[in-house]
Structures are given as C-alpha cells and as structure tokens.
Design an enzyme around this catalytic site. Sequence first.
Site, PDB file in Angstrom:
ATOM      1  N   ASP A 406      17.858  26.378  53.012  1.00 44.02           N
ATOM      2  CA  ASP A 406      18.382  25.329  53.894  1.00 44.02           C
ATOM      3  C   ASP A 406      19.752  25.696  54.420  1.00 44.02           C
ATOM      4  OD1 ASP A 406      20.579  23.284  52.714  1.00 44.02           O
ATOM      5  OD2 ASP A 406      19.377  24.088  51.079  1.00 44.02           O
ATOM      6  N   LEU A 407      20.033  25.193  55.595  1.00 44.54           N
ATOM      7  CA  LEU A 407      21.242  25.589  56.313  1.00 44.54           C
ATOM      8  C   LEU A 407      22.498  25.038  55.665  1.00 44.54           C
ATOM      9  CD1 LEU A 407      18.799  25.770  58.433  1.00 44.54           C
ATOM     10  CD2 LEU A 407      20.577  25.672  60.159  1.00 44.54           C
ATOM     11  N   ASP A 408      22.437  23.830  55.120  1.00 42.66           N
ATOM     12  CA  ASP A 408      23.614  23.214  54.520  1.00 42.66           C
ATOM     13  C   ASP A 408      24.097  24.033  53.330  1.00 42.66           C
ATOM     14  OD1 ASP A 408      25.506  21.258  54.774  1.00 42.66           O
ATOM     15  OD2 ASP A 408      24.241  19.602  54.114  1.00 42.66           O
ATOM     16  N   ASP A 409      23.191  24.358  52.419  1.00 41.98           N
ATOM     17  CA  ASP A 409      23.566  25.179  51.270  1.00 41.98           C
ATOM     18  C   ASP A 409      24.065  26.543  51.712  1.00 41.98           C
ATOM     19  OD1 ASP A 409      22.675  24.157  48.327  1.00 41.98           O
ATOM     20  OD2 ASP A 409      21.495  23.192  49.872  1.00 41.98           O
ATOM     21  N   ARG A 481      28.961  21.544  58.830  1.00 44.90           N
ATOM     22  CA  ARG A 481      29.118  22.573  57.803  1.00 44.90           C
ATOM     23  C   ARG A 481      28.948  23.971  58.412  1.00 44.90           C
ATOM     24  NH1 ARG A 481      29.610  18.675  55.337  1.00 44.90           N
ATOM     25  NH2 ARG A 481      27.484  18.200  54.746  1.00 44.90           N
TER      26      ARG A 481
END
Length: 665
Positions: A406-409, A481
């Site tokens: 996932d992009l956030d992590d 983020r």
Amino acid sequence: MNRDSPLLDSSATAASAARSDMSSPVFHKLVEPLALDRAIAVAREELVRRQSAAGYWLFELEADCTIPAEYLLMMHFLAEIDQPLEAKMAAHLRARQAEHGGWPLYHGGDFDMSCSVKVYYALKLAGDSPEAPHMRRARAAILERGGAARANVFTRITLALFAQIPWRGVPYIPVEIMLLPRWFPFHLDKVSYWSRTVMVPLFILCTRKPVARNPRNVHIRELFTTPPEKERHYFWRPGVRPGFLARVFRGLDRFGRMLDPAIPAALRERATRRAEAWMIERLNGEHGLGAIFPAMVNALEALAVLGYASDDLRRLAAKRALRRLVVVNGSEAYCQPCVSPVWDSALACLAMQETGGASALAASTRVLEWLEPLQLLESDGDWRARRPGLAGGGWAFQFSNGYYPDLDDTAVVAWAMHQADDSERYAHSVNRALDWLTGMQSGNGGFASFDVDNTAYYLNEIPFADHGALLDPPTSDVTARVVTVLARVGRHQDKRALARAISYLRAEQEADGSWFGRWGTNYIYGTWSVLTAFAQAGVSSDDPAVRRAVGWLTVCQNADGGWGESNDSYTPQHRASARTASTPHQSAWAVLALIAAGEAESDVVRRGVEYLLRTQQAQGLWSDPGFTAPGFPRVFYLRYHGYCAYFPLWALAAYRSRLRRGSLH
C-alpha cells in the site's frame, strides 16, 4: 543500545541538553524545559522497551464487536468450536453492550443494527439464554429498530448461510462473475483490494449456498418483526429512496436470479475453478488471504465448502492465520481485523528520529533494518492490472501481504529511511519506493491506498455495495503522505507528479479550511497530513490554504488545550467543527499540524503541548478508549492502540526541536 540503562540517566542527559538552550527566552517562556524533557525521555524509553527483539513495533488493532462475533459464527459454521476461546470472546462481547441495548461500531457510538444482530447471534450460539437480561435488552433494541431484516448485506449473507433468512434476502453474486471481461461494467479489477479478497470466496459460498453445520441448532427467529421467509423488503431502507442506477441494478439482480437455473453446469464449474485458483494463489499462508479478517474467514469457509479436508495443509494454514489475529487478555478475548506491524513500526521510527538520543536512534536503526528486506521489489500484486510495466517497490501494512502493498505505508517507510542518519544505506530502497509511488498516481493527481484510478463510483449502487466501501479512490491523507516523501527526497524526475499532487490537495480542501481524513479520524487527521506535506513541499506558512487550516484548528481547540473529534464526523449531519472531548492522539496531530504551519511559538500550540504533558501516564505513554480511524467510514472503525504511544511523543519532540532551531518555515 543498553535496554537496561537507568531512565534517570536518560532524563539527565536530555535535561542537560535543554539547559544549554535555556538562554532562548521564547523556549523558556512557552513551556518549562525540564518538564518537557522529562516527559519526552520517559515516553521514549517506554516506547523503546516495547520494541520487539526483531526490531518492529506491534500494537493491538481493535475493531468493533462485529469481528469477534464473526469469529464465533465461523467456529459454529464449521462445527470446530474452541470452547475456552468461545467463553472468553463471549465475555468480551457482553462487556461491550451499550446502554441503548445493542452494540456500536466504536466506543461511545450509536446503536448499529448489523453489529448488534451478529453479536446477539454469536452470544446465543455460545450458550447465552435469550431470556438473560442482556439478551432481552439487545432483542428489544433490535426489534424496536425494524429487526434483523434491516441488517446490512454482509450480515444477511451470514444469516443466509445459517439458514436464518432465504437466499433472496441477499444480492445475487454468482461465481460466473469471475468470467466477465475487463470491459464489462463490473470486473474485479474495478473494485478495491479489500472488496476483491472478500468477494471471490463469497462468490463460491453464495453460489453453492451451503448450510452452516450449526451443531447446537441455534436460531434467531425472535429478531424478526416479520417471519424471515415472509419478509419481502430485505433491500428496502426506511427513508432512503433508491436512485436511478440503484433501481437499474436491482432490476438486473432480479433478472439474474431468473436466469440462474439456466446456467450450464460446465460454465458454473469453470467459473468455480477460476475463483478457487484465484483464491488459492493469494492464500498467503499463515498470514491469510489479503491479510484481513473478512477475506480470511470467507476463504476458510469456501475451502470447506469446496471439499478441502479439515487436515488439508491450506485449510490448516488458513485456520492458523485467523487464530494469529486473536488477542487474549485475562478472562476476555477478541479478534483483530488484521495486524499493523509495518505501519506501527514506520510511525514509531519517525517519532524516535524526531526525539533523538542514543536509545531512540538505536531503536530507529533496528526497525529500519527490519523493514528493509520487507520491500516488495518483485511483487506480482493485483496493482499490476493497471500498471503492468511498473517495477515493484512498495511495502505492505502487515507482516506479509505480497499481492497488496500500500502507498501509505510505502511513503512513511521511505520517509523514515530518507531521514535516517545513514540514509545512503537505504538510497536504493527509497528510489525504488518513489518510482513505484509516482507510477501509482491516479489521473486526478491524487494517490489511493492500493490501486490506481479505482473510481468506478457507479458500482457503489449495486445491491452488494450497501456499505459504500467498494472502491479505493485517491484521498487527501494518502496523497499528502506521498507528497511529503517526494518533497523530502526532492528528485528532479518527481517534480511533475509532486505538482499534480499538490494541486489535487488544494482542490480537496474543505470550505472551513480542513481536509477529510479517510484513514484516520477525521478532519484533524487529514489536516495534519496535508499541512505536513505542504511544509515539506515548501508551501509558505502565509499561503491562504495554510492560513485557513490554521484558523480551523485554532477554532477547534478545546478549553483544556487539546483536540478531539468523534467518528460521528463521518455522518452527513455532523460538521468537522463539532466539539468532542480531547484525545492524546488527535491533540498530537493538531500540534504537529500547527508546528508544520509555522505556529510552534503560538499560544495554541503551547496549550496543546501542556495538555499532552498533563495527560501522560505514569509509565510514560498515553491512553484513550476512543476508536482512532475508520476501516470504512460509517461502516467499520478501528482503534490503533499504538496511536497513543508514538504520536504524542512525536508531537512533544517536534515542539522541542522547532523551538530550539526556530520555526520550520
């Protein structure tokens, strides 16, 4: 790092460093330096103490009572009942019954029909008498609001599997959906990762229509105002008039049921095998399908229905994956929806880096060493359907979830790696991460969590999507983020992606100055995310968008100096400015946001810091029973136990850092 070094020594070192800065009149006036240093030192050492030997941090991730209720239902579906665990989960469920008689989706929330029906059924399966006082209260609350027929689609599917309602009470989702071409209005690639992983085993279950083993033969007919076999309004909702698309999809749903008997057996078998192969390929061993509970439980039940023996290695692994989510606390137990080691670890690492000091920096090094090999450089994930030529480079949220980085992590891990003391060591990992992130930018300039351009909004009108969470569109918090890490690293090739993302964020600002928070509650979280991104991208603190956001945060501050926001803010009738009791994690977000906006020396920030100092607990961290994030707004909420550990520490450390070296801007 010596884990056993006396805390007094750490405090003394921090205090000594602070004394050298006491010549700064601003620093001395705004907050008592020794108190701030002591608070930071105690929190730092407690957080270091909680780091695992392997280097990661892992805090509990709690959901509402739906998840443990579903765990109990699963045991009775398969007739594989762990009675000691059943008793502890039942105790957990009983203890969380609210004054309204039912169960809410988050601490202090309103009655929720679907959650309450599942919990009632789970408790009855566990042996609770329907005439027990708590069961009578729950039943009265359910019946008063229209009965179990008013529960959502996922709950009604569970009831159909237990033969409590007829199959016409759930949407028609045949396994032949697996054979639809990509150009068709509905295709798996057009929905979110969580929808895909949940739906594919459901296609098998809803096509085979098995009946749960239900060894104690427990029913819940008493929860229906009309006998379930006579109910004709399973898809009707009081006060909700379906739109044109919803009516069209309901018509197609009825038409599909009519055609179902004519589907050739060979075609059905082909579709079933394709669904089975898709699911088996992604089972993910002891980490489970999609590494999320709803998909994992559906997969285990589908394996049983497909004839996999109870001692089959894949079925055993799927069962162990579910058991790994269980948390046992004394006489109670509950099941987590998933685990969050990468997210917890990356955020705790950022807090440690901001805090500084030998133990904190050593802890941040250990966690980055743990994170580095988890990067999915050769991932064959579902994201490749939209970006087949893009090289991998992301991180997953869980210990293992190879199909779904996932992009956030990914953005947070790359951020932490880039600001490490030995950042050159991680340069390759950071570059691969940024290449992947920019390749995952959606057409509107924003970034989603797992997919690209997952914006087929018409699909939210299909009967299956009454939860409104079928899709994974770009959001302000994830985009922020990504902007943060792109701006920090400052690669020339990312300039266009960065400019488009900032334009997206400007367009997403609410009229009152806040930003919506998709993955954290709610506008405070979204506003912290964006103001942090703007600061890193060099957006001036005098920028009108920044000033509006600062004004909104200032207005929202509570009298005690903190900030709070309820998950009620996700409902249409609530406004972002609605006051709620202060919480440590949301106060930390607000303080971090204001510091990023150049307000470190303001009275608003000082009062926020004082709130955090007052609410720190004796062991060094903070605590709050509130749920900190939505899984899906208005449907499913989460409590990240780690948010009260690392966010307040991060905010206090950032406050101290900014005052020592001057405002970021």
